[in-house]
Design a protein around this motif. Structure first.
Motif, PDB file in Angstrom:
ATOM      1  N   GLU A   5      14.621 132.208  15.869  1.00 36.40           N
ATOM      2  CA  GLU A   5      16.099 132.198  15.814  1.00 36.40           C
ATOM      3  C   GLU A   5      16.518 131.929  14.362  1.00 36.40           C
ATOM      4  OE1 GLU A   5      17.394 131.104  20.356  1.00 36.40           O
ATOM      5  OE2 GLU A   5      16.929 129.448  18.980  1.00 36.40           O
ATOM      6  N   GLN A   8      15.624 134.894  12.031  1.00 39.63           N
ATOM      7  CA  GLN A   8      16.370 135.763  12.086  1.00 39.63           C
ATOM      8  C   GLN A   8      17.685 135.534  11.436  1.00 39.63           C
ATOM      9  OE1 GLN A   8      16.974 136.463  16.430  1.00 39.63           O
ATOM     10  NE2 GLN A   8      15.236 138.254  16.309  1.00 39.63           N
ATOM     11  N   ALA A  19      21.161 140.951  14.355  1.00 39.58           N
ATOM     12  CA  ALA A  19      20.045 140.691  14.784  1.00 39.58           C
ATOM     13  C   ALA A  19      19.529 142.208  15.397  1.00 39.58           C
ATOM     14  CB  ALA A  19      20.044 139.749  16.208  1.00 39.58           C
ATOM     15  N   LEU A  22      17.234 144.278  12.818  1.00 39.19           N
ATOM     16  CA  LEU A  22      15.915 143.316  12.392  1.00 39.19           C
ATOM     17  C   LEU A  22      14.627 143.833  13.230  1.00 39.19           C
ATOM     18  CD1 LEU A  22      17.296 139.879  11.921  1.00 39.19           C
ATOM     19  CD2 LEU A  22      16.849 141.756   9.985  1.00 39.19           C
ATOM     20  N   TYR A  65      10.639 142.656   7.262  1.00 37.65           N
ATOM     21  CA  TYR A  65      10.739 141.834   8.414  1.00 37.65           C
ATOM     22  C   TYR A  65       9.505 141.422   9.319  1.00 37.65           C
ATOM     23  CZ  TYR A  65      13.026 139.667  12.607  1.00 37.65           C
ATOM     24  OH  TYR A  65      13.400 138.727  13.429  1.00 37.65           O
TER      25      TYR A  65
END
Length: 79
Positions: A5, A8, A19, A22, A65
């Protein structure tokens, strides 16, 4: 907040995305806002959040990512 979390959230704040954006297609050169300044901001935020110091090679190869998750794992960050 768990480590994923946090990870992100940093991406979402720096690149102003949700989100949902990602995933494995979130890549330097493909994301309009991911320029060299945003890249260094990302690195600094991740170092602060996870209390690590990236090696130069990892900063240079941090290009997506998904790749970032693998790099953080090498530093002992569980995601």
């Amino acid at each position: 907040m768990n480590n994923m979390e946090k990870y992100q959230k940093i991406f979402m704040e720096i690149f102003e995305v949700s989100a949902d954006a990602l995933d494995d297609s979130f890549v330097f050169g493909e994301v309009e806002k991911w320029d060299s300044l945003a890249h260094m901001t990302l690195i600094a935020e991740l170092e602060d959040a996870f209390e690590i110091m990236f090696e130069t090679e990892d900063i240079v190869t941090f290009h997506s990512y998904e790749n970032g998750i693998n790099i953080l794992k090498r530093y002992g960050v569980e995601l």
